[in-house]
Design an enzyme around this catalytic site. Structure first.
Site, PDB file in Angstrom:
ATOM      1  N   SER A  80     -22.214  -4.639  -5.460  1.00 20.57           N
ATOM      2  CA  SER A  80     -23.768  -4.082  -5.799  1.00 20.57           C
ATOM      3  C   SER A  80     -23.772  -3.321  -6.036  1.00 20.57           C
ATOM      4  CB  SER A  80     -24.291  -4.727  -4.233  1.00 20.57           C
ATOM      5  OG  SER A  80     -24.292  -6.126  -3.740  1.00 20.57           O
ATOM      6  N   GLY A 118     -27.421  -3.366 -10.881  1.00 24.81           N
ATOM      7  CA  GLY A 118     -27.258  -4.720 -11.418  1.00 24.81           C
ATOM      8  C   GLY A 118     -25.340  -5.001 -10.018  1.00 24.81           C
ATOM      9  N   ASP A 121     -26.734  -8.295   2.090  1.00 22.44           N
ATOM     10  CA  ASP A 121     -27.075  -9.276   3.172  1.00 22.44           C
ATOM     11  C   ASP A 121     -27.437 -10.470   2.231  1.00 22.44           C
ATOM     12  OD1 ASP A 121     -25.874  -7.403   4.670  1.00 22.44           O
ATOM     13  OD2 ASP A 121     -27.448  -6.871   5.178  1.00 22.44           O
TER      14      ASP A 121
END
Length: 315
Positions: free
Chosen positions: A220, A225, A252
């Site tokens: 991440s 992006g 998550d």
């Protein structure tokens, strides 16, 4: 079915404030309490999509009892392991411009017997699981190699493991070859011991983790992006967010979307981006429901913008 493992879960209390003034008595405009911890958040996102999930986690004290009750209310089967210490409570303060101030408690100190009981609970519940997602920091009492032992046992039983942790716990677990690891930019930089200034730097760091044992790396990069680097290549995914309310649990939610979509390839990356983008536009650590997702807004490509400068370089 996705089985999640959260060695250091929490109750997450979020207060939305008109302003954060140090030393003052503050009145929250809104507040909420959610079941927390990275693996718990993955289970919440999976359950929100109508998929079956079981959460393995230590539960202690009245805080643990409340956490178990909240999980049931979210449609999550809680496989709680009783521990002597109390489950921690984390606090997030949210300002109108989206600035977050977080206070994370250390959590209970688990005994060797409790640590083994947690491993045994994973083994007892892992039959039939499509993925075992092992997520978050380790509480006091669990050595850095605890995740490595979990990955080794899961692989011996034929399971697939996605790992979202950092520091010494990640380094130790890489030796047991987890199928997927999911660092953010800061954790990725920490793992390779150097700053990451561009997307290209992040790709090289992900390739290094694969060389050290990771089957695939889902990274991440915040507003810039997400990356997926595996044996078949490298993909980049991005989607615009209209307004950011909270980034708590966004990574998550991304992992949940990725695993629910199969856990490999650009289609799973697109699902990860859609879930993460939806999550940052929701309050607190609320996980996105299918109605919050906008998959048509996601762009995935194997033409990775290697020269793009990260908006918040990791160091």
């Amino acid at each position: 079915m996705i089985l999640t493992v959260t060695p250091n879960p929490s109750l997450d209390r979020t207060y939305e404030l008109p302003a954060l003034e140090r030393g003052a008595v503050l009145r929250a405009a809104r507040d909420r309490v959610d079941p927390g911890g990275k693996g718990v958040n993955v289970s919440r996102a999976v359950a929100a999509a109508g998929r079956r999930t079981t959460a393995v986690l230590p539960l202690g004290g009245p805080e643990g009892a409340l956490l178990g009750s909240l999980l049931g209310a979210h449609g999550i089967e809680a496989a709680g392991v009783p521990v002597t210490g109390s489950t921690r409570v984390n606090v997030t303060l949210v300002e109108p411009d989206g600035t977050l101030t977080k206070v994370n408690a250390p959590g209970p100190d688990l005994s060797p017997a409790e640590a083994e009981a947690l491993l045994a609970a994973v083994g007892d519940r892992s039959a039939g699981a499509d993925w075992i997602a092992c997520c978050g920091s380790l509480p006091r009492g669990l050595p850095p190699a605890w995740y490595a032992e979990l990955v080794a046992r899961a692989h011996r039983a034929g399971g697939r493991v996605a790992l979202d942790t950092s520091g010494a716990a990640l380094t130790a677990a890489l030796r047991e070859r987890p199928d997927v690891v999911k660092p953010n930019a800061e954790e990725l930089a920490q793992a390779v011991g150097r700053p990451l200034s561009t997307v290209g730097d992040a790709v090289k760091a992900a390739e290094e983790l694969r060389g050290r044992g990771a089957g695939a790396v889902l990274a991440s990069l915040g507003a810039d992006g997400q990356l997926l680097v595996d044996a078949t290549g490298t993909w980049f995914g991005h989607a615009p967010a209209a307004a950011v309310r909270s980034n708590v649990g966004a990574g998550d939610a991304s992992l949940a979307g990725f695993l629910a979509a199969g856990g490999s390839g650009p289609a799973a990356l697109a699902a990860a981006v859609a879930h993460g983008t939806a999550a940052v536009q929701l309050p607190g650590s609320v996980m996105p429901a299918p109605s919050d997702l906008h998959p048509a807004a996601v762009t995935t490509t194997d033409e990775v913008p290697l020269d793009r400068v990260l908006s918040e370089p990791a160091s």
